[in-house]
Write a protein that holds these residues in place. Structure first.
Motif, PDB file in Angstrom:
ATOM      1  N   ALA A   1     113.503 -52.632  25.549  1.00  0.00           N
ATOM      2  CA  ALA A   1     113.168 -53.878  26.237  1.00  0.00           C
ATOM      3  C   ALA A   1     113.612 -55.109  25.458  1.00  0.00           C
ATOM      4  O   ALA A   1     113.421 -56.236  25.916  1.00  0.00           O
ATOM      5  CB  ALA A   1     111.661 -53.948  26.487  1.00  0.00           C
ATOM      6  N   LEU A   2     114.200 -54.892  24.291  1.00  0.00           N
ATOM      7  CA  LEU A   2     114.585 -56.006  23.426  1.00  0.00           C
ATOM      8  C   LEU A   2     115.881 -56.631  23.938  1.00  0.00           C
ATOM      9  O   LEU A   2     116.976 -56.119  23.703  1.00  0.00           O
ATOM     10  CB  LEU A   2     114.752 -55.515  21.986  1.00  0.00           C
ATOM     11  CG  LEU A   2     114.940 -56.590  20.922  1.00  0.00           C
ATOM     12  CD1 LEU A   2     113.706 -57.468  20.813  1.00  0.00           C
ATOM     13  CD2 LEU A   2     115.252 -55.951  19.570  1.00  0.00           C
ATOM     14  N   THR A   3     115.743 -57.744  24.651  1.00  0.00           N
ATOM     15  CA  THR A   3     116.889 -58.432  25.237  1.00  0.00           C
ATOM     16  C   THR A   3     116.786 -59.924  24.947  1.00  0.00           C
ATOM     17  O   THR A   3     115.727 -60.434  24.557  1.00  0.00           O
ATOM     18  CB  THR A   3     116.941 -58.235  26.756  1.00  0.00           C
ATOM     19  OG1 THR A   3     115.791 -58.869  27.336  1.00  0.00           O
ATOM     20  CG2 THR A   3     116.939 -56.751  27.124  1.00  0.00           C
ATOM     21  N   VAL A   4     117.864 -60.620  25.191  1.00  0.00           N
ATOM     22  CA  VAL A   4     117.846 -62.066  25.020  1.00  0.00           C
ATOM     23  C   VAL A   4     116.881 -62.718  26.001  1.00  0.00           C
ATOM     24  O   VAL A   4     116.312 -63.789  25.734  1.00  0.00           O
ATOM     25  CB  VAL A   4     119.273 -62.642  25.163  1.00  0.00           C
ATOM     26  CG1 VAL A   4     119.753 -62.562  26.608  1.00  0.00           C
ATOM     27  CG2 VAL A   4     119.338 -64.081  24.653  1.00  0.00           C
ATOM     28  N   ASP A   5     116.652 -62.069  27.152  1.00  0.00           N
ATOM     29  CA  ASP A   5     115.748 -62.633  28.154  1.00  0.00           C
ATOM     30  C   ASP A   5     114.332 -62.790  27.611  1.00  0.00           C
ATOM     31  O   ASP A   5     113.627 -63.737  27.982  1.00  0.00           O
ATOM     32  CB  ASP A   5     115.721 -61.756  29.407  1.00  0.00           C
ATOM     33  CG  ASP A   5     117.033 -61.808  30.175  1.00  0.00           C
ATOM     34  OD1 ASP A   5     117.759 -62.810  30.032  1.00  0.00           O
ATOM     35  OD2 ASP A   5     117.330 -60.845  30.908  1.00  0.00           O
ATOM     36  N   LEU A   6     113.890 -61.872  26.773  1.00  0.00           N
ATOM     37  CA  LEU A   6     112.547 -61.991  26.213  1.00  0.00           C
ATOM     38  C   LEU A   6     112.409 -63.256  25.385  1.00  0.00           C
ATOM     39  O   LEU A   6     111.390 -63.968  25.465  1.00  0.00           O
ATOM     40  CB  LEU A   6     112.203 -60.765  25.355  1.00  0.00           C
ATOM     41  CG  LEU A   6     111.466 -59.618  26.049  1.00  0.00           C
ATOM     42  CD1 LEU A   6     112.370 -58.983  27.085  1.00  0.00           C
ATOM     43  CD2 LEU A   6     110.999 -58.582  25.047  1.00  0.00           C
ATOM     44  N   PHE A   7     113.423 -63.549  24.580  1.00  0.00           N
ATOM     45  CA  PHE A   7     113.387 -64.762  23.767  1.00  0.00           C
ATOM     46  C   PHE A   7     113.482 -66.007  24.645  1.00  0.00           C
ATOM     47  O   PHE A   7     112.786 -67.005  24.407  1.00  0.00           O
ATOM     48  CB  PHE A   7     114.514 -64.724  22.734  1.00  0.00           C
ATOM     49  CG  PHE A   7     114.283 -63.742  21.629  1.00  0.00           C
ATOM     50  CD1 PHE A   7     113.697 -64.141  20.436  1.00  0.00           C
ATOM     51  CD2 PHE A   7     114.636 -62.405  21.778  1.00  0.00           C
ATOM     52  CE1 PHE A   7     113.474 -63.241  19.410  1.00  0.00           C
ATOM     53  CE2 PHE A   7     114.422 -61.489  20.749  1.00  0.00           C
ATOM     54  CZ  PHE A   7     113.834 -61.905  19.570  1.00  0.00           C
TER      55      PHE A   7
ATOM     56  N   CYS B   1     108.440 -50.693  32.415  1.00  0.00           N
ATOM     57  CA  CYS B   1     108.103 -49.374  31.890  1.00  0.00           C
ATOM     58  C   CYS B   1     106.629 -49.348  31.504  1.00  0.00           C
ATOM     59  O   CYS B   1     106.148 -50.250  30.808  1.00  0.00           O
ATOM     60  CB  CYS B   1     108.977 -49.066  30.672  1.00  0.00           C
ATOM     61  SG  CYS B   1     108.813 -47.391  30.048  1.00  0.00           S
ATOM     62  N   PRO B   2     105.866 -48.325  31.929  1.00  0.00           N
ATOM     63  CA  PRO B   2     104.433 -48.304  31.635  1.00  0.00           C
ATOM     64  C   PRO B   2     104.153 -48.002  30.160  1.00  0.00           C
ATOM     65  O   PRO B   2     104.636 -47.014  29.620  1.00  0.00           O
ATOM     66  CB  PRO B   2     103.893 -47.187  32.539  1.00  0.00           C
ATOM     67  CG  PRO B   2     105.066 -46.296  32.773  1.00  0.00           C
ATOM     68  CD  PRO B   2     106.279 -47.178  32.764  1.00  0.00           C
ATOM     69  N   GLN B   3     103.375 -48.861  29.530  1.00  0.00           N
ATOM     70  CA  GLN B   3     103.017 -48.638  28.136  1.00  0.00           C
ATOM     71  C   GLN B   3     101.504 -48.592  27.982  1.00  0.00           C
ATOM     72  O   GLN B   3     100.770 -49.295  28.680  1.00  0.00           O
ATOM     73  CB  GLN B   3     103.591 -49.724  27.230  1.00  0.00           C
ATOM     74  CG  GLN B   3     103.016 -51.116  27.442  1.00  0.00           C
ATOM     75  CD  GLN B   3     103.395 -52.076  26.319  1.00  0.00           C
ATOM     76  OE1 GLN B   3     103.335 -51.734  25.140  1.00  0.00           O
ATOM     77  NE2 GLN B   3     103.785 -53.281  26.686  1.00  0.00           N
ATOM     78  N   LEU B   4     101.058 -47.747  27.067  1.00  0.00           N
ATOM     79  CA  LEU B   4      99.650 -47.730  26.688  1.00  0.00           C
ATOM     80  C   LEU B   4      99.408 -48.924  25.797  1.00  0.00           C
ATOM     81  O   LEU B   4     100.072 -49.089  24.775  1.00  0.00           O
ATOM     82  CB  LEU B   4      99.313 -46.423  25.962  1.00  0.00           C
ATOM     83  CG  LEU B   4      97.874 -46.249  25.481  1.00  0.00           C
ATOM     84  CD1 LEU B   4      96.887 -46.268  26.644  1.00  0.00           C
ATOM     85  CD2 LEU B   4      97.733 -44.950  24.680  1.00  0.00           C
ATOM     86  N   MET B   5      98.464 -49.765  26.180  1.00  0.00           N
ATOM     87  CA  MET B   5      98.234 -50.998  25.445  1.00  0.00           C
ATOM     88  C   MET B   5      97.541 -50.730  24.106  1.00  0.00           C
ATOM     89  O   MET B   5      96.885 -49.697  23.926  1.00  0.00           O
ATOM     90  CB  MET B   5      97.385 -51.946  26.290  1.00  0.00           C
ATOM     91  CG  MET B   5      97.973 -52.247  27.652  1.00  0.00           C
ATOM     92  SD  MET B   5      99.619 -52.989  27.557  1.00  0.00           S
ATOM     93  CE  MET B   5      99.179 -54.657  27.100  1.00  0.00           C
ATOM     94  N   PRO B   6      97.677 -51.655  23.148  1.00  0.00           N
ATOM     95  CA  PRO B   6      97.008 -51.472  21.849  1.00  0.00           C
ATOM     96  C   PRO B   6      95.496 -51.400  22.000  1.00  0.00           C
ATOM     97  O   PRO B   6      94.919 -51.993  22.914  1.00  0.00           O
ATOM     98  CB  PRO B   6      97.423 -52.728  21.065  1.00  0.00           C
ATOM     99  CG  PRO B   6      98.651 -53.227  21.750  1.00  0.00           C
ATOM    100  CD  PRO B   6      98.493 -52.879  23.200  1.00  0.00           C
TER     101      PRO B   6
END
Length: 289
Positions: A27-33, A220-225
């Motif tokens: 998920a690490l893309t320029v869009d996140l920044f 994408c489904p992630q289990l949260m902290p």
């Protein structure tokens, strides 16, 4: 577009995004920044995939977009947290050692300008870092192998008899430093997912939660902290491992593809995650400016 990906990507030694924290490498893309800059325009707003939006209606930390330094070999991204007396953090992306000094100078300057009491430098470091300090970013991939339900005295708090459930309050108070008192308040308000608890002799001595699965920036489904703690006198009996495995079983059973965890290097949770075979994605080292 503000950020140049051909400048930024080579210095992203660890998948850490200001105000968002660790993200999955996919998920690490320029869009996140770019999204963090857009969020700063609408003061105190959350991005829809921000994991912290489950705790509050307003975002405490925002990027100081006008003070970002973006160069071919390094990028400095300052943020301001309004909580307490205020904190300025400068995320220092770059391979050369002087980037930390530049970030510290910027952090002090901005803390003064914004009347913030604290100035910090956050340095993301790669997984190959020797003798790391600070926080390790770890990945649990639920698609890699099954996560069977563990044996042991672990179940959701609400599944324990009432006499056992009533011991959660003193447990939470004793472990307030680990966030359990805050978690208990959320539980009583009905504002979080299930919490798993371990009990010995009708007394809760450990817990992990809340258990929640949410989509990340790319859906994408992630289990949260989660908050995770075991009473000191109950450690060494395998309860922490049983709680953690129960949480992983819950996450996999409820459709999560992965979980990202942050653990203090060398701490009990760090050693547990390493023993359980999680993938290290790098580190963040935070220092006073």
């Amino acid at each position: 577009m503000f950020f140049r990906w051909d400048w930024l990507r080579p210095v992203l030694t660890a998948p850490v995004v200001p105000t968002l924290g660790p993200v999955h490498p996919h998920a690490l893309t320029v869009d996140l920044f770019e999204d963090t800059l857009r969020a700063a325009v609408t003061d105190r707003s959350f991005l829809h995939y921000d994991k912290d939006r489950r705790w509050s209606s307003e975002k405490d930390e925002t990027v100081l977009r006008g003070d970002v330094v973006h160069q071919p070999d390094h990028t400095l991204i300052p943020t301001l947290t309004r909580r307490g007396q205020g904190t300025v953090k400068v995320f220092a992306y770059g391979h050369r050692g002087s980037v930390v000094d530049e970030a510290a100078e910027l952090a002090v300057k901005l803390a003064t300008a914004h009347d913030a009491m604290k100035a910090r430098v956050v340095r993301p470091l790669g997984p190959e870092t020797g003798f790391p300090r600070g926080t390790r970013i770890q990945l649990k991939d639920f698609t890699a192998c099954p996560c069977p339900a563990p044996s042991g005295p672990v179940r959701p708090v609400t599944d324990w008899p009432t006499v056992v459930q009533e011991t959660f309050a003193p447990f939470a108070t004793a472990m307030a430093a680990d966030g359990l008192a805050f978690l208990h308040a959320r539980m009583r308000a009905g504002r979080c997912g299930p919490v798993l608890a371990a009990a010995v002799e009708d007394r809760i001595v450990g817990a992990i939660g809340p258990m929640e699965v949410r989509p990340d920036a790319i859906g994408c489904p992630q289990l949260m902290p989660q908050y995770f703690a075991v009473l000191p006198e109950a450690r060494g009996q395998g309860l922490g491992r049983a709680l953690w495995r129960a949480a992983m079983h819950w996450g996999q059973s409820h459709g999560a593809a992965y979980q990202l965890l942050q653990t203090e290097v060398g701490g009990p949770s760090d050693r547990l995650c390493q023993a359980e075979g999680l993938t290290s994605l790098g580190f963040t080292h935070t220092t006073p400016a």
